[in-house]
Design an enzyme around this catalytic site. Structure first.
Site, mmCIF file in Angstrom:
data_model
loop_
_atom_site.group_PDB
_atom_site.id
_atom_site.type_symbol
_atom_site.label_atom_id
_atom_site.label_comp_id
_atom_site.label_asym_id
_atom_site.label_seq_id
_atom_site.Cartn_x
_atom_site.Cartn_y
_atom_site.Cartn_z
ATOM 1 N N LYS A 142 0.848 -1.204 0.000
ATOM 2 C CA LYS A 142 0.000 0.000 0.000
ATOM 3 C C LYS A 142 0.880 1.249 0.000
ATOM 4 O O LYS A 142 2.054 1.240 0.418
ATOM 5 C CB LYS A 142 -0.941 0.025 1.201
ATOM 6 N N ASP A 150 -2.687 -2.075 10.172
ATOM 7 C CA ASP A 150 -2.884 -2.040 8.720
ATOM 8 C C ASP A 150 -3.473 -3.334 8.167
ATOM 9 O O ASP A 150 -3.878 -3.374 7.003
ATOM 10 C CB ASP A 150 -1.552 -1.783 7.999
#
Length: 306
Positions: free
Chosen positions: A20, A151
């Site tokens: 990401k 996350d």
């Protein structure tokens, strides 16, 4: 979910777990639980680790990691890794654990601000959940993933999303069209806790609001998105590693529409107009970083592999 294949090595499930970027990161303060309250925009990008789970006859869950060609940095050692943690929490929740070998081909650097460890944990939860026939949904896996890292819930879904609280409250964003990025990778990692601690010591102020970035993403206006790239942690990372400022400028001088730090760094990324523009930027800065990678945004973070 990945299809369980059967071979002479035993049943297996294999996925690719993608990295990401943080297109936006604003720190709102420190929470009573010690975590930071944040507001961030995540984007999944096409740099991924392969995670394969294979049933074996040896007891427990073993993890083997292999670095892909060009990987910057070192691999986690021993059992102190997010995959082992994910497997343990999944077994604690379901009691379904079986003797398993988890093989990983690492392409996402550790301590790079790209959620490489969280992506691996998410990939392990999906692959093991299928191989062990737990029947858990992605939302149930996300509850388990939160015990591994903030996350991980995002890394189970991916795409473009606004994350709030500690990063675990997710709102999907309707980003229009693919975006192309150039990642400038550093040889040595920065770790999140150290960067957040530095931010606290600097008594840094929080940046502007996220609304304009959300609007630009939904409109598909890459130039406006580039002008709004922002990361509150950049000041802390630069205090720890001043050379990152020059790295960012190199991407801008090479023609990037905008550039920013991803997560807690040290990866600096530049946003390009399209794939050809990204390739041109990458060629121009190839000698300025330990590694340079061109990636595109993706709508999901876990891809089943045959």
């Amino acid at each position: 979910m990945p299809e369980v294949a059967r071979s002479f090595d035993g049943p297996r499930a294999r996925v690719r777990a993608y990295a990401k970027l943080n297109l936006w990161l604003r720190i709102l303060g420190t929470r009573p639980d010690g975590y930071h309250e944040i507001e961030t925009v995540f984007s999944t990008v096409s740099l991924g680790d392969d995670v394969e789970a294979i049933l074996t006859t040896e007891p427990g869950v073993r993890v083997e990691m292999r670095a892909a060609d060009g990987l910057v940095g070192v691999l986690p050692s021993g059992t102190d890794n997010t995959l082992t943690m994910a497997a343990r929490h999944l077994d604690d929740r379901t009691g379904a654990g079986r003797p398993t070998l988890v093989r990983v081909i690492k392409r996402i650097a550790i301590g790079a601000g790209l959620a490489g460890g969280s992506a691996d944990a998410a990939g392990a939860l999906v692959a093991l959940g299928d191989l062990w026939d737990t029947g858990l949904s992605r939302s149930e896996l996300a509850e388990i993933g939160l015990k591994v890292g903030m996350d991980v819930p995002y890394c189970l879904t991916g795409g473009t999303a606004l994350a709030t609280a500690r990063g675990e409250r997710l709102t999907p964003l309707a980003a229009r069209g693919a975006m192309w990025f150039v990642l400038g990778m550093a040889r040595y990692p920065l770790y999140s806790k150290a960067v957040y601690d530095t931010w606290d010591r600097l008594e840094a102020t929080s940046g502007p609001r996220v609304g304009p970035m959300v609007d630009a993403l939904e409109a598909g206006d890459v130039r406006v998105v580039a002008s709004l790239l922002h990361n509150d942690l950049e000041r802390a990372a630069l205090a720890m590693r001043p050379g990152l400022a020059a790295d960012k400028q190199r991407l801008l001088d090479a023609g990037a529409l905008g550039a920013s730090l991803s997560g807690s760094g040290p990866t600096i990324f530049g946003l390009a107009a399209d794939e050809a523009h990204a390739a041109s930027i990458a060629e121009a800065v190839a000698g300025d970083f330990a590694a340079v990678v061109v990636v595109a945004s993706l709508p999901r973070s876990i891809e089943p592999l045959g």
